[in-house]
Every structure is written in structure tokens, then in C-alpha cells.
Design a protein around this motif. Sequence first.
Motif, mmCIF file in Angstrom:
data_model
loop_
_atom_site.group_PDB
_atom_site.id
_atom_site.type_symbol
_atom_site.label_atom_id
_atom_site.label_comp_id
_atom_site.label_asym_id
_atom_site.label_seq_id
_atom_site.Cartn_x
_atom_site.Cartn_y
_atom_site.Cartn_z
ATOM 1 N N LYS A 375 0.847 -1.305 0.035
ATOM 2 C CA LYS A 375 -0.072 -0.041 -0.022
ATOM 3 C C LYS A 375 0.848 1.464 0.089
ATOM 4 C CE LYS A 375 -3.694 -0.361 0.272
ATOM 5 N NZ LYS A 375 -4.772 -0.318 1.264
ATOM 6 N N ASP A 376 1.995 1.221 0.667
ATOM 7 C CA ASP A 376 2.731 2.466 0.860
ATOM 8 C C ASP A 376 3.702 2.784 -0.544
ATOM 9 O OD1 ASP A 376 4.361 0.356 0.949
ATOM 10 O OD2 ASP A 376 5.740 1.433 2.292
ATOM 11 N N LYS A 379 0.735 4.281 -2.882
ATOM 12 C CA LYS A 379 0.438 5.539 -2.577
ATOM 13 C C LYS A 379 1.587 6.544 -3.040
ATOM 14 C CE LYS A 379 -1.318 8.585 1.282
ATOM 15 N NZ LYS A 379 -0.638 9.699 0.688
ATOM 16 N N ASP A 383 0.634 9.566 -5.561
ATOM 17 C CA ASP A 383 0.857 10.776 -5.329
ATOM 18 C C ASP A 383 1.927 11.464 -6.209
ATOM 19 O OD1 ASP A 383 -0.546 10.886 -2.887
ATOM 20 O OD2 ASP A 383 1.031 10.290 -1.748
ATOM 21 N N LEU A 402 -5.719 1.267 -4.041
ATOM 22 C CA LEU A 402 -5.624 2.014 -2.677
ATOM 23 C C LEU A 402 -6.677 1.541 -1.597
ATOM 24 C CD1 LEU A 402 -4.764 5.645 -3.403
ATOM 25 C CD2 LEU A 402 -3.164 4.213 -2.494
#
Length: 421
Positions: A375-376, A379, A383, A402
Amino acid sequence: MPDYEVMPSEEEGDERRKRHKKKKMGLTVERYGGRLLYMWFGMRFMTLMRLFWRGRFSFTLNCLPDTLALFLFVPWNTPLTWISEALYKKKAESLPLNKPPIFVVGHWRSGTTLMHDLFSVDPNLAFPTTFECFVPHHFLLTEGTLDHLAKGLLPKRRPQDDVPVGFERPQEEEFAMLMLGQGSPLITMAWPRLGPADNDFVDFDGVPEAEVKRWADAYMWFYRRLMLKHGKTLVMKTPPNTARIKLLTKLFPDARWVHISRSPLKVFPSTVKLWRALYSAQGLHNPPRCDEWLDDYVLELMERVTTVYERDKHLIPSENLYEIRYEDLVKNPIDSMRAIYEKLRIENFDEAEGPMRAFLADRSDHKVSSYKMPKDLTKRIADRLKPFIDAHGYREAVDAALAEPDTNQATQEKVPENAVS
């Protein structure tokens, strides 16, 4: 080292994709994805020496046999170039360039190979071959001879995927620029332990004007000889050209462009795999030890290429640019190609449709890897690439990813019918 894994484990995937360890002179050579012929054979001697100097001759002992083998062929490139130029230079330099090229662009692993392959079966178009890109100095003289003699040195498939390999197959002209001694981010393959190199040559931002001119002159030198060889409209495909619109529209103001995009959540892990395989196969030191910087490098380059493309694409006349998503292309490749031909005024699609259908039928069982990223990392991609994601219609897919549970699993998925990566 990152605390996540975006690559399949060594136990997963087919046997060819596992890390191969080959014993040479009692030393282990690790080739992720399998063995691949050094591309540095295509350089002239002084260009190769500059490459060695650039890495401060930091060969590892296990690479010395392959490195020493370069000296069996590389010295011949210079006299062969002299002979080729004596025979063909005048013809190439006086050739009228009245057939503007078609540029296929998009970030690595976005589907540019599929698009290039589809164009390549059109009997009315031409493309740079692997031999021409790997031996750019004298292919006019030696193609048809040296490529047949050396074809047994190539693997049947690329180390990063299942795409066939052959000296006669379409190839990226970026490799030719590398062999000609010009700046390219592909130079990182030689010395991966030293980290990324020549990134500014992706878009020439920060490159001195004199070096840009040398690069442009070398590109036109190669292009003229391709035109002399083929005599047809050339389809040129290399991912860095996605960010070189400012230069290439000056060199080819009437060129037509096809830009292909793909979900960055698919592109990122596939690109990591690409570089890991090529750094392992082409590195002059081994293993490449690139994990510490590779993920950040891929993300930074994705952001740079996509941002510069969006900034500069207005320089292409609207009637000369076609944008398509990989996801839409693979749903209906033939209708997609027909639409491209119509928009860009490429003639005789009826003569290309049959070969395209045959190509797609032959590749219908091709498989690509699909990865579940942590997930990180998802993300971070969301972004950093927000403008690209929104501009090309990937917001829904990214938001859905996400919302999924965190996982590091990697799976295999079959490509939709009649599609390849």
C-alpha cells in the motif's frame, strides 16, 4: 534496501525467469532472467574504451571472460565502418528525406513493443532491426551476413518477458545511439553498481547545447542510413523519445506520433523487473546490486518522462498525434490500429490488417506478470503521478488499488485474447 518486494520470488514463474547462476572459471555469474549477449559488441573500439574508463574499469572477475570476448569483435567495427561509409555515405547524405517517420512513444513497459510489432508487419512500412540498432556503424555493409552468423548467440526470448528475440525483429533506436557513443540513460546497464547515469538525456534538460547537437547529428546520421536501407516510412520506437518532443519536432516537423499509456500500477513493477534483468545481463560487474536505488529511480523517471510529455505534446500538430491507452488497445487491437491509421493518414490499412491479425493469433497465448504492490508504494505512485493518472483515465483503478488490503503477492495473469505486452 526497500522493505517490500515487487518482483516474483525465485520459486514463482516459469523456469526461464528464475535467477540463473552459471559457473565460469570457478566463479558465479548471476543473470536474472537468463543469459543475454553483451550489446557492447556494437561499439567502436575507442567508444568501448571510454565506456570502460567511465566505470573506472571496475569489472568483477566473473565478467572478465565475456568482457575479454568483446576484443574479438569490437576492433573490427572501425575498418568495417570505413568500408561501409566509403560505399554508402554519399548516397545516404544526399538522400531526400520526404517520408516523415512515425514515432511510437510511451514510458517503458506501457505497450510500445506491442504497438511497434503491429506496425512492423505492415508491408508498406519499415523499422530499425535489432541488428541495425546493435551494429549501427556498418549494418549497410554487414546485415545479411554477420547477423546470420551470430544469430545462435541470441536467446529465443527477452530476459524481462516472453517477447521473441531476433536480429531481424523491430528494435529501439536508443540502442543505436548508445553504440554510437551518445548520451542515454541506458548507459546505466554497463555499471549498475555506480547508480543511474545520463538521466538528463531523457529530455535534454540540463544538457549543454553542443552535446544536444552532437546527439541530434548522430540520430540523423543513423536515420539517413536506415532510410537508404529500407526506402519506406520508418516506424521509430524508443521510450525516451516520449520526453524528446521539443528536439524531434524540430528534426521531423511532419512526423506522426502515437503515444501509448498504461496504468502506472502496472508499469512500475514491470519496469523494475526490466531494469533488474538488463542490469544483470549487460552489467560489466555482477551482480548489479541495484536494489538500494532502483525503485526510487524508476519512480523518478516515470514522473519526469510523463511530466515532460504533457508539457511538450502541444508542439505536435493535433492531426499528427494519436493517444491511446494500452488497456483499450488490447481490448480490440485491429479496430484500434484502424483508428490510428485513419487519424494519422497512414495509407493502405487493408494491406496491413491481415498480417496484424496473423501476428496477434500467433501471440494469443503470451502471458504477462501481474503484481500486488504494498500500500505505501501504491500511494507513492499515486501521489507522484497524479497529473498523469488523472489525464489518462486511471483515477478509478488507482483508487480501487488503494482501497484493497495490503499484500506483497505476485501472480500470473493471461493477456486478453489477441494481445501482447
